[in-house]
Design a protein around this motif. Structure first.
Motif, short mmCIF file in Angstrom:
data_model
loop_
_atom_site.label_atom_id
_atom_site.label_comp_id
_atom_site.label_asym_id
_atom_site.label_seq_id
_atom_site.Cartn_x
_atom_site.Cartn_y
_atom_site.Cartn_z
N ALA A 127 0.77 -1.11 -0.19
CA ALA A 127 0.07 0.07 0.08
C ALA A 127 0.87 1.08 -0.15
CB ALA A 127 -1.03 0.02 1.11
N THR A 128 2.25 1.09 0.67
CA THR A 128 3.00 2.29 0.75
C THR A 128 3.73 2.66 -0.44
OG1 THR A 128 3.15 2.13 3.26
CG2 THR A 128 4.70 3.36 2.03
N GLU A 129 4.16 1.60 -1.26
CA GLU A 129 5.10 1.84 -2.56
C GLU A 129 4.61 2.76 -3.44
OE1 GLU A 129 7.72 -2.09 -3.41
OE2 GLU A 129 5.51 -2.38 -3.61
N PRO A 130 3.39 3.08 -3.73
CA PRO A 130 2.91 3.95 -4.94
C PRO A 130 2.95 5.47 -4.13
CG PRO A 130 1.39 2.34 -4.66
CD PRO A 130 2.30 2.06 -3.36
N LEU A 131 3.07 5.53 -2.82
CA LEU A 131 3.28 6.80 -2.33
C LEU A 131 4.68 7.44 -2.12
CD1 LEU A 131 0.78 6.36 0.59
CD2 LEU A 131 0.39 7.05 -1.56
N LEU A 132 5.78 6.44 -2.51
CA LEU A 132 7.14 6.95 -2.14
C LEU A 132 7.76 7.61 -3.52
CD1 LEU A 132 8.23 3.51 -0.39
CD2 LEU A 132 7.61 5.70 0.43
N SER A 133 8.55 8.39 -3.23
CA SER A 133 9.09 9.39 -4.38
C SER A 133 9.85 8.36 -5.23
CB SER A 133 9.85 10.50 -4.03
OG SER A 133 11.02 9.96 -3.28
N PRO A 134 10.11 8.61 -6.61
CA PRO A 134 10.99 7.67 -7.45
C PRO A 134 12.39 7.80 -6.72
CG PRO A 134 9.46 9.34 -8.63
CD PRO A 134 9.42 9.62 -7.26
N SER A 139 16.78 4.25 -3.77
CA SER A 139 17.55 4.43 -2.58
C SER A 139 18.05 3.09 -1.81
CB SER A 139 17.20 5.11 -1.38
OG SER A 139 16.14 4.56 -0.65
N THR A 140 19.14 2.87 -1.31
CA THR A 140 19.73 1.72 -0.79
C THR A 140 18.72 1.24 0.29
OG1 THR A 140 21.89 2.40 -1.15
CG2 THR A 140 21.66 0.48 0.43
N TYR A 141 18.06 1.98 1.31
CA TYR A 141 17.20 1.67 2.24
C TYR A 141 16.01 0.96 1.70
CZ TYR A 141 20.22 5.41 3.72
OH TYR A 141 21.23 6.48 4.16
N TYR A 142 15.37 1.57 0.63
CA TYR A 142 14.09 1.19 -0.06
C TYR A 142 14.44 -0.22 -0.70
CZ TYR A 142 10.65 -0.37 -3.29
OH TYR A 142 9.81 -0.94 -3.96
N ARG A 143 15.69 -0.40 -1.40
CA ARG A 143 15.89 -1.74 -2.12
C ARG A 143 16.30 -2.77 -0.98
NH1 ARG A 143 19.76 0.24 -6.95
NH2 ARG A 143 18.33 1.39 -8.32
N LYS A 147 14.09 -6.33 -0.77
CA LYS A 147 14.72 -7.30 -0.98
C LYS A 147 14.34 -8.35 0.18
CE LYS A 147 19.27 -9.55 -1.95
NZ LYS A 147 20.54 -9.24 -2.12
N LYS A 148 14.60 -7.89 1.57
CA LYS A 148 13.95 -8.55 2.59
C LYS A 148 12.60 -9.13 2.56
CE LYS A 148 15.64 -7.39 6.85
NZ LYS A 148 16.04 -8.74 7.45
N LEU A 149 11.84 -8.26 2.42
CA LEU A 149 10.44 -8.54 2.41
C LEU A 149 10.00 -9.66 1.08
CD1 LEU A 149 8.66 -5.07 3.02
CD2 LEU A 149 8.69 -7.13 4.45
N ASP A 150 10.60 -9.53 0.05
CA ASP A 150 10.59 -10.62 -1.10
C ASP A 150 10.95 -11.83 -0.56
OD1 ASP A 150 9.70 -8.76 -2.71
OD2 ASP A 150 11.32 -8.40 -3.91
N PHE A 151 12.07 -11.99 0.20
CA PHE A 151 12.76 -13.12 0.83
C PHE A 151 11.72 -13.58 1.92
CE2 PHE A 151 14.74 -14.76 4.75
CZ PHE A 151 15.22 -16.00 4.23
#
Length: 637
Positions: A127-134, A139-143, A147-151
């Motif tokens: 729900a949050t991803e569409p609200l985050l800026s490009p 950023s490293t923090y998002y990626r 990656k953790k959540l995909d795992f």
């Protein structure tokens, strides 16, 4: 505290990628917020929380203060309060304000991850991803979190079927107990007990025995080993006769914590010795894991030469009993973060450890790496729910492959609040290799029936390599052997001054015996023994390569007993002509004689005789019995 500061640093730099104007203009509220920021820098966190709260209570739409207070609570481990404040602030955000809706969504996602609410974290992230800026999406923090959540999503789809259980009373009666290890029979558990939560408080090694009704009251392992210094995080050989443990700040230590070794002789632990500069350094060396046969030692250390934080190192015990120079297990295992609590499984083929440097659920997760041709494979996370959002440490899997024991920490305000011993049924889908064989018994003197301290060597007959080596206890004669059910092997029981006992593991049905009695006879004239593991092809007299282990041991025996001579006698089954069998048995005995002479044994010490089928041990009515009758016997002279 280190965990708190790392998380705090992450949050303070990850939520906003560039300086922002405040969401309010109330100067008094802003002043309270900025005073809170200074208090955070001074590590005065309680006062900072009060200031943040005062700032958004004065100005209810001061989103930055909600976020910063929630972050600070999260780093201190107060997940519930952090979520309460974040949601309180999020409810004030008006529709269309994507900036703060995104920041609160990002923060709440992190809270869910760190509190173990993984399903809610996945929903919130979506729900949050569409609200985050490009910019933030790059950023490293998002990626990293993505990656953790995909795992986590993949792992949640294939959970392990386990049930975690806290070990019952009288275990877990202390605030801190950790690093459980068990003997091969799972009847004895050792762990480290600490008197309180502070690092300066006392550590000792405790032991409990499993009895008919459960675990007995834990007691100090030995007043001789537990001293006024800190002793703990130990490892014990499968037979319970070799103990390596950590002692900190002792007078003879090289660093803050060193590894010490002691042996049980005649039922009593001997004075422990520092393992020396070959193993220890001037840094922290701890958390040892000894292989079942005592041939390999793994441990964790923050010494120089590693990859960062705490690394896992190892050493091998050399033939003379000394230990080799330690080596780092390499960057397949070690990362720039912490790898700790190694555990080498009983078959010497799987290394388990805890790490926060490989992909995991949060905190330190448990991983496994297989050892293939001397190389470590890429570590595999043991999965959910073995691992979760908390630290999982100090895994120990029983030889029976039924249970895994481990330590689970709980935290309060970022610090360990308790450390308890748990276990779970070990899932079959995690491959531990072949089932292990456990053979127990006693070694005694044939003449006096007194117990003997003897060496028991399990040897691969294919390549004459010693797979495992054990010793019987001099006081009781008792021994425990543990080995994988996969090799063509022989068992050699030896003690200077005695006739060796030689077995073929398959032929002599040694697997999973609980009361095996091995009798050794003094090496005097007149004694005889079956010279097992000497092989010939059908109707042939040439020694097969698989005979090397026994032949070498017979040579060593004659070298150690230069006054003895032997009669080498060949025997066959009753298949075929008796005269032919007699000649065949003689020629086979002569092959053994020729080998010994080639090795330098004087010919006048060696006599040969062929008995054919005249002295069968069993009726020749089955192939199994005929195999027993085809043999070489040695008589001392």
């Amino acid at each position: 505290m280190r965990k708190v500061l790392l998380l705090l640093c992450l949050f303070l730099t990850s939520i906003s990628l560039s300086a922002q104007e405040y969401s309010i203009i109330d100067r008094r509220a802003i002043k309270l917020h900025e005073e809170a920021e200074e208090l955070v820098k001074a590590r005065r966190y309680d006062e900072a929380i009060e200031k943040y709260q005062a700032s958004f209570e004065r100005s209810v739409d001061f989103f930055e203060s909600y976020i910063k207070m929630s972050q600070l609570l999260l780093t201190r481990g107060d997940h519930d309060k952090a979520l309460e404040i974040a949601e309180r602030g999020a409810r004030r955000v008006k529709a269309g304000n994507n900036r703060f809706a995104g920041e609160f969504g990002w923060l709440i996602t992190n809270i869910y991850v760190q509190s173990g609410a993984f399903d809610l974290a996945l929903q919130k992230m979506a729900a949050t991803e569409p609200l985050l800026s490009p910019e933030f999406l790059q950023s490293t923090y998002y990626r990293s979190l993505k990656k953790k959540l995909d795992f986590i999503k993949r792992e949640l789809q294939n959970p392990k079927n386990i049930t975690k259980e806290r070990l019952p009373a009288p275990l877990n009666q202390f605030t801190l107990q950790y690093f459980p290890v068990l003997t091969a029979d799972s009847k004895k558990i050792l762990f480290t007990k600490r008197d309180g939560l502070n690092n300066y408080e006392h550590e000792d090694i405790y032991v409990s025995y499993y009895e008919d009704e459960g675990w007995a009251e834990p007691v100090p392992i030995d007043s001789f080993l537990n001293t006024r210094y800190n002793e703990g995080t130990c490892t014990i050989s499968a037979d319970g006769n070799i103990l390596i443990y950590t002692s900190c700040d002792a007078p003879d230590s090289f660093g803050s914590c060193d590894l010490y070794i002691t042996y049980k002789v005649n039922g009593k632990w001997q004075k422990a010795a520092n393992m020396g500069k070959t193993i220890n350094s001037r840094f922290w060396d701890s958390q040892p894991s000894l292989s079942a046969d005592g041939s390999m030692l793994f441990f964790s250390s923050n010494r120089r030469g590693g990859y960062g934080g705490n690394d896992i190192w190892y050493s091998r015990r050399m033939p003379d009993g000394n230990w080799s120079e330690v080596k780092n297990v390499g960057d397949v295992i070690n990362t720039d973060k912490d790898e700790v609590s190694p555990f080498i499984y009983f078959n010497n083929e799987q290394l388990f450890f805890a790490s926060d440097g490989h992909m995991g659920f949060g905190g330190k997760d448990l991983f496994m790496s297989k050892i293939v041709n001397g190389e470590f494979t890429k570590p595999v996370n043991l999965g959910y729910p073995i691992n979760d959002h908390q630290d999982q440490l100090a895994l120990f899997i029983t030889a029976q492959q039924d249970y895994a024991y481990y330590t689970e920490n709980t935290y309060h305000e970022g610090r360990v609040d308790s450390s308890l011993l748990y276990r779970f049924n070990f899932p079959q889908e995690i491959d531990l290799g072949e089932k292990l064989i456990i053979t127990q018994g006693k070694v005694i003197n044939t003449k006096t029936k007194e117990p003997l301290d003897a060496r028991l060597s399990l040897v691969s007959l294919d390549n004459d390599s010693t797979l495992y080596q054990f010793r019987s206890d001099g006081e009781s004669g008792a021994f425990i052997m543990i080995y994988p059910d996969k090799t063509f092997s022989g068992l050699y029981v030896e003690k200077p001054g005695f006739v060796p006992k030689i077995y073929n593991v398959e032929k002599d049905s040694l697997k999973n015996i609980n009361n095996m009695q091995i009798e050794l006879s003094p090496a005097v004239a007149g004694e005889q023994f079956i010279f097992e593991n000497v092989f010939f092809d059908f109707d042939q007299t040439e020694l097969k390569p698989e005979s090397q282990s026994s032949l070498k041991r017979l040579y060593n025996f004659l070298t150690e007993n230069p006054k003895l001579s032997i009669m080498i006698t060949g025997h066959t089954d009753n298949v075929g002509n008796a005269a032919y069998n007699q000649n065949l048995s003689l020629r086979r005995a002569e092959s053994v004689q020729a080998f010994l002479e080639e090795q330098g044994i004087a010919p006048d010490r060696l006599q040969v005789k062929g008995m054919g089928d005249q002295q069968s041990l069993k009726p020749n009515d089955s192939e199994e019995n005929r195999a027993f009758n085809r043999r070489i016997e040695i008589v001392l002279k």
